[in-house]
Scaffold this motif. Structure first.
Motif, mmCIF file in Angstrom:
data_model
loop_
_atom_site.group_PDB
_atom_site.id
_atom_site.type_symbol
_atom_site.label_atom_id
_atom_site.label_comp_id
_atom_site.label_asym_id
_atom_site.label_seq_id
_atom_site.Cartn_x
_atom_site.Cartn_y
_atom_site.Cartn_z
ATOM 1 N N THR A 5 1.059 -1.408 0.212
ATOM 2 C CA THR A 5 -0.248 -0.065 0.056
ATOM 3 C C THR A 5 1.342 1.203 0.243
ATOM 4 O OG1 THR A 5 -1.203 -1.367 1.742
ATOM 5 C CG2 THR A 5 -1.738 0.814 1.043
ATOM 6 N N ALA A 8 2.191 1.637 -3.823
ATOM 7 C CA ALA A 8 1.827 2.334 -4.436
ATOM 8 C C ALA A 8 1.390 3.715 -3.494
ATOM 9 C CB ALA A 8 0.214 1.451 -4.401
ATOM 10 N N SER A 9 1.263 3.973 -2.722
ATOM 11 C CA SER A 9 1.041 5.425 -2.516
ATOM 12 C C SER A 9 1.970 6.154 -2.902
ATOM 13 C CB SER A 9 0.841 5.704 -0.537
ATOM 14 O OG SER A 9 -0.673 5.290 -0.522
ATOM 15 N N MET A 12 2.509 7.415 -6.672
ATOM 16 C CA MET A 12 1.331 7.897 -7.082
ATOM 17 C C MET A 12 2.016 9.311 -5.889
ATOM 18 S SD MET A 12 -1.742 8.432 -8.572
ATOM 19 C CE MET A 12 -2.728 9.917 -8.954
ATOM 20 N N LEU A 291 -11.992 15.762 -2.111
ATOM 21 C CA LEU A 291 -11.920 14.149 -1.862
ATOM 22 C C LEU A 291 -11.820 13.906 -0.998
ATOM 23 C CD1 LEU A 291 -9.811 13.712 -6.006
ATOM 24 C CD2 LEU A 291 -12.342 13.513 -5.282
ATOM 25 N N GLY A 292 -11.110 14.296 -0.180
ATOM 26 C CA GLY A 292 -10.802 13.934 1.482
ATOM 27 C C GLY A 292 -9.304 14.427 1.837
ATOM 28 N N ALA A 293 -8.585 14.711 0.319
ATOM 29 C CA ALA A 293 -7.566 14.921 1.397
ATOM 30 C C ALA A 293 -7.021 16.264 2.862
ATOM 31 C CB ALA A 293 -6.718 16.131 0.060
ATOM 32 N N PRO A 371 -12.644 25.001 1.672
ATOM 33 C CA PRO A 371 -13.630 24.242 -0.137
ATOM 34 C C PRO A 371 -14.750 24.917 -0.739
ATOM 35 C CG PRO A 371 -13.162 22.778 1.967
ATOM 36 C CD PRO A 371 -12.902 23.597 1.825
ATOM 37 N N ALA A 372 -15.986 24.838 0.309
ATOM 38 C CA ALA A 372 -16.824 24.434 0.282
ATOM 39 C C ALA A 372 -17.317 25.865 -0.636
ATOM 40 C CB ALA A 372 -18.273 24.888 0.827
ATOM 41 N N ASN B 63 -23.500 21.017 0.428
ATOM 42 C CA ASN B 63 -22.152 21.893 0.860
ATOM 43 C C ASN B 63 -21.813 20.525 2.408
ATOM 44 O OD1 ASN B 63 -21.051 23.013 -1.459
ATOM 45 N ND2 ASN B 63 -21.218 25.261 -0.688
ATOM 46 N N MET B 68 -18.890 19.739 4.571
ATOM 47 C CA MET B 68 -17.535 21.072 3.444
ATOM 48 C C MET B 68 -18.470 21.867 3.845
ATOM 49 S SD MET B 68 -16.738 20.107 0.241
ATOM 50 C CE MET B 68 -16.982 21.013 -1.220
ATOM 51 N N THR B 92 -13.363 15.379 7.139
ATOM 52 C CA THR B 92 -12.452 15.429 6.568
ATOM 53 C C THR B 92 -12.816 13.968 5.952
ATOM 54 O OG1 THR B 92 -11.289 16.457 6.175
ATOM 55 C CG2 THR B 92 -10.164 14.906 5.074
ATOM 56 N N ARG B 95 -16.601 12.538 4.692
ATOM 57 C CA ARG B 95 -16.529 12.907 3.399
ATOM 58 C C ARG B 95 -15.914 12.275 2.514
ATOM 59 N NH1 ARG B 95 -14.480 17.949 4.015
ATOM 60 N NH2 ARG B 95 -12.443 18.435 2.859
ATOM 61 N N ARG B 96 -14.001 11.551 2.236
ATOM 62 C CA ARG B 96 -13.322 10.490 2.057
ATOM 63 C C ARG B 96 -14.362 9.596 1.316
ATOM 64 N NH1 ARG B 96 -8.539 11.666 4.617
ATOM 65 N NH2 ARG B 96 -8.945 10.144 6.450
ATOM 66 N N LEU B 101 -18.602 13.347 -4.978
ATOM 67 C CA LEU B 101 -19.125 14.867 -5.766
ATOM 68 C C LEU B 101 -18.556 14.989 -6.785
ATOM 69 C CD1 LEU B 101 -17.262 17.037 -2.439
ATOM 70 C CD2 LEU B 101 -19.716 16.085 -3.518
ATOM 71 N N MET B 119 -7.455 8.314 -10.427
ATOM 72 C CA MET B 119 -6.713 7.952 -9.436
ATOM 73 C C MET B 119 -6.158 8.340 -7.992
ATOM 74 S SD MET B 119 -4.107 6.186 -11.532
ATOM 75 C CE MET B 119 -2.189 5.265 -10.070
ATOM 76 N N LEU B 120 -6.354 10.232 -8.464
ATOM 77 C CA LEU B 120 -6.157 10.968 -7.435
ATOM 78 C C LEU B 120 -7.522 10.838 -6.319
ATOM 79 C CD1 LEU B 120 -4.111 13.898 -6.463
ATOM 80 C CD2 LEU B 120 -6.469 14.773 -7.735
ATOM 81 N N ALA B 121 -8.119 10.570 -6.783
ATOM 82 C CA ALA B 121 -9.659 9.906 -5.706
ATOM 83 C C ALA B 121 -9.154 8.928 -4.540
ATOM 84 C CB ALA B 121 -10.974 10.087 -6.477
ATOM 85 N N TYR B 123 -5.863 8.006 -4.224
ATOM 86 C CA TYR B 123 -4.704 8.245 -3.281
ATOM 87 C C TYR B 123 -5.360 8.929 -2.160
ATOM 88 C CZ TYR B 123 -1.022 10.552 -2.361
ATOM 89 O OH TYR B 123 0.294 11.083 -1.392
ATOM 90 N N TYR B 124 -6.189 9.793 -2.223
ATOM 91 C CA TYR B 124 -6.113 10.264 -0.916
ATOM 92 C C TYR B 124 -7.441 9.106 -0.401
ATOM 93 C CZ TYR B 124 -4.316 14.582 -1.998
ATOM 94 O OH TYR B 124 -3.732 15.296 -3.084
ATOM 95 N N SER B 126 -7.517 5.677 -0.457
ATOM 96 C CA SER B 126 -6.655 4.512 0.015
ATOM 97 C C SER B 126 -5.762 4.260 -0.488
ATOM 98 C CB SER B 126 -7.827 2.987 0.287
ATOM 99 O OG SER B 126 -8.061 2.937 -1.520
ATOM 100 N N ILE B 127 -5.268 3.379 -1.910
ATOM 101 C CA ILE B 127 -4.890 2.897 -2.480
ATOM 102 C C ILE B 127 -4.672 2.762 -3.844
ATOM 103 C CG2 ILE B 127 -3.123 0.900 -2.608
ATOM 104 C CD1 ILE B 127 -4.967 -0.454 -1.052
ATOM 105 N N ARG B 165 -14.031 9.670 -11.581
ATOM 106 C CA ARG B 165 -13.834 9.887 -9.906
ATOM 107 C C ARG B 165 -14.220 10.585 -8.978
ATOM 108 N NH1 ARG B 165 -11.652 16.310 -9.952
ATOM 109 N NH2 ARG B 165 -13.976 16.277 -9.787
#
Ligand SMILES: Nc1ncnc2c1ncn2[C@@H]1O[C@H](COP(=O)(O)OP(=O)(O)OP(=O)(O)O)[C@@H](O)[C@H]1O
Ligand SMILES: [Mg+2]
Lengths: 378, 236
Positions: A5, A8-9, A12, A291-293, A371-372, B63, B68, B92, B95-96, B101, B119-121, B123-124, B126-127, B165
């Motif tokens: 894992t 892979a991270s 990325m 996206l959850g960052a 973000p909103a 929102n 958010m 967060t 949301r994740r 969205l 892939m960015l989604a 990445y944040y 899981s894998i 995504r």
């Protein structure tokens, strides 16, 4: 998280970094340039600061002796050898012994100095010379004043006489020199020529040494000679030694001042650029958050980018800075600058730290994005 | 990741889990109440369309559901999780893990390829898994465009990447704010088709729209005005 894992991270993370650096080319170039300009100025100044004192010392040393040794009664070659034995060989740049005698030209008395011409050439190398140094016996060098009084030209033959008009020596004027002081009233002869006019050899009035030592070390050497060689008085030429130090100290503080200014400008430059980048990438940042960052993840990415830019920009800066230092060195000293690998490394690390430090504020601004709000605006 | 499921979940009368539960939710901006004591329950797996005039509070509502933003007062629960008790990191995380969205303006990252945007989604979340991301692009009919950058894609294609995504992490809830607002009829139909597929798989969908055709696709239409629910229609 397990190892695959992680892999892979990390893969990325690298992929995102590469995409950001390679595909945002024009932007990245500006950031890179901001870092590189700072780093190159820093490295250029550092290289010069290291090089200039040694180069300048050499140039200044060309301005003559910085240690004089005179006898209490008489100075002969035995005493000179004894003295020279105490001077560290690797610090001795040049040395010459001089003997002053009165001679006559057209019955008028003049002061002549006898020396080993080849030694004198090095220690009096700064004399402004019209013609050549004597290359054999029977040639003489006359000071600008003497030449003016008598009306001498290079290549002219004159008759020298002893003070008592008992010996005669025809010589050719091989050159006319200007030292810009009392020395311009001298006639310079080979020691053997002077001996033939006076009938005495192996006696000197003063020995001059050019020694590559700073003020304190030079005084210590003079004390050492005075304590160990009876019959001579060694004294540093204070005026020259201290003015050398002053010039160098002034130069160094000037370089430090310029460095500080450039460093400040670099930090401001990087910080402003990063701020612009963060503003420009607000939507992207907001999207990543959506996206959850986490804030931490966002900060980590931007700081990683800044650090990589710092290293790349720093390396570029070192290369450019050295090229610049080399150019300056060749223009001013007609000598290549020396590349100092350690300094290069320090510069790259410093650029990295600067980029990191300068991006902290912009990055914390990035993490504070709502973000909103941002996604609504767009 | 699964610890979210260990919480007691609000259920409707038939014992089905509530995907969204809004109770007297108010969001005030100074004197203006963008949402005014709004009550709204959305069952798991339901497809809800939210309509209403401009400024009626639709985006504000999305929102809040999308974690958010926080309400001025009232309770927001997503899959039975009360957002009021959560700190930023926990929000967060919800949301994740719970939400996908989709935006009117797509919001793809310009310097990343279609594949990398998906892939960015991952990445944040899981894998990152390239083959899975390619599969998701395949689902929206864009497998052949994986290496293209957003600027090289049409609006409809960009929105399909955005949907890939949103669905890549298989969130139970997808929120779409005017997803067809910038698309022509054909592309809008393609997007609706994808929503139908997600709906068939049991994903809860909340879609804000001005377009009656899009609104009619849902099972239920909720009309907002001045921050309040003025009509709640069951369409099937
Ligand atoms: N951050 C904010 N600060 C102040 N007022 C806001 C803010 N966000 C929204 N509003 C106001 O809240 C009200 C509801 O806005 P919202 O964006 O939810 O409407 P909407 O139904 O999505 O409208 P549209 O159909 O035009 O997208 C509007 O009057 C808007 O001006
Ligand atoms: Mg809106």
């Amino acid at each position: 998280m397990n190892r695959s894992t992680h892999r892979a991270s990390n893969k990325m993370r690298f992929r995102l970094l590469r995409a950001s650096l390679v595909r945002r080319r024009s932007r990245v170039l500006v950031e890179l340039l901001a870092v590189a300009i700072g780093a190159s100025t820093m490295f250029c100044l550092a290289t010069l600061a290291l090089d200039v004192p040694s180069q300048l010392e050499q140039e200044l040393r060309g301005l003559g002796a910085n240690l004089l040794v005179s006898p209490e009664s008489e100075l002969d070659s035995a005493l000179l050898q004894e003295t020279q034995a105490l001077i560290p060989a690797d610090a001795l740049v040049a040395q010459a012994a001089f003997r002053y005698e009165t001679i006559r030209i057209n019955s008028q008395p003049y002061l002549a100095v006898g020396t080993d011409i080849s030694s004198a050439t090095t220690i009096k190398g700064f004399w402004d010379m019209d013609g050549e140094w004597p290359s054999r016996l029977g040639e003489a060098l006359v000071g600008r004043d003497v030449a003016d009084w008598i009306g001498l030209r290079v290549g002219q033959r004159i008759i020298l006489e002893g003070a008592d008009l008992d010996h005669q020596l025809p010589v050719t004027v091989s050159g006319i020199f200007a030292a810009g002081g009392n020395e311009d009233a001298l006639v310079v002869l080979n020691e053997a020529d002077l001996a033939s006019l006076t009938g005495r050899s192996d006696v000197f009035d003063v020995a001059e040494y050019s020694i590559a030592l700073g003020g304190d070390q030079l005084s210590a050497l003079a004390d050492h000679i005075n304590a160990n060689v009876p019959g001579v008085v060694a004294s540093p030429v204070q005026r020259m030694a201290s003015s050398e130090a002053q010039v160098l100290a002034m130069l160094r503080s000037l370089l430090v001042l310029v460095s500080v200014i450039v460093l400040t400008l670099t930090v401001i430059g990087i910080s402003t650029t990063m701020m612009a980048v963060v503003t420009e990438r607000r939507v992207e940042i907001a999207l990543r958050m959506a996206l959850g960052a986490s804030n931490k993840a966002i900060q980590r990415e931007f700081i990683l980018e800044a650090v990589v830019l710092g290293v790349l920009g720093g390396t570029l800066g070192v290369v450019l800075g050295f090229a610049l230092a080399n150019l300056v060195s060749q223009q001013v000293f007609t000598q290549s600058a020396r590349f100092n690998g350690w300094f290069g490394l320090v510069c790259v690390v410093a650029a990295m730290v600067l980029a990191w430090g300068a991006s902290r504020h912009p990055v914390s601004r990035a993490a504070a994005i709502d973000p909103a709000l941002v996604l609504r605006e767009e | 990741m699964n610890d979210m499921n260990n919480v007691t979940i609000d259920r409707d009368s038939k014992g089905q889990a509530l995907a969204v539960h809004l109770d007297k939710v108010t969001k005030a901006y100074g004197d203006l109440k963008a949402l005014d004591a709004l009550d709204l329950d959305v069952k798991s797996g339901q497809w809800v369309s939210i309509v209403g005039p401009s400024g009626s509070g639709k985006t504000t509502c999305m929102n809040l559901i999308g974690c958010m933003d926080r309400p001025t007062s009232g309770v927001v629960e997503i899959s039975g999780l009360n957002l009021a008790t959560m700190n930023e990191n926990e929000l967060t995380r919800v949301r994740r893990e719970q939400i996908g969205l989709v935006f009117q303006k797509f919001h793809l990252i310009g310097h990343l390829s279609a594949l990398e945007n998906v892939m960015l989604a991952q990445y944040y979340h899981s894998i990152p898994d390239e083959s899975e991301a390619l599969e998701a692009l395949g689902r929206v009919g864009l497998a052949s465009r994986a290496t293209h950058r957003p600027s090289q894609l049409s609006g409809g294609e960009q929105q399909r990447v955005a949907i890939a995504r949103a669905l890549i992490n298989q969130p139970p809830l997808i929120l779409a704010d005017e997803p067809t607002g910038n698309l022509d009829a054909a592309n809008a139909a393609a997007v609706l088709d994808l929503f139908s597929q997600l709906h068939a798989q049991g994903t809860t969908l909340i879609v804000v729209t001005h377009d009656p055709v899009v609104a009619a696709q849902g099972e239920r239409e909720v009309v907002l005005d001045h921050g309040a629910l003025v009509r709640d229609l069951s369409l099937r």
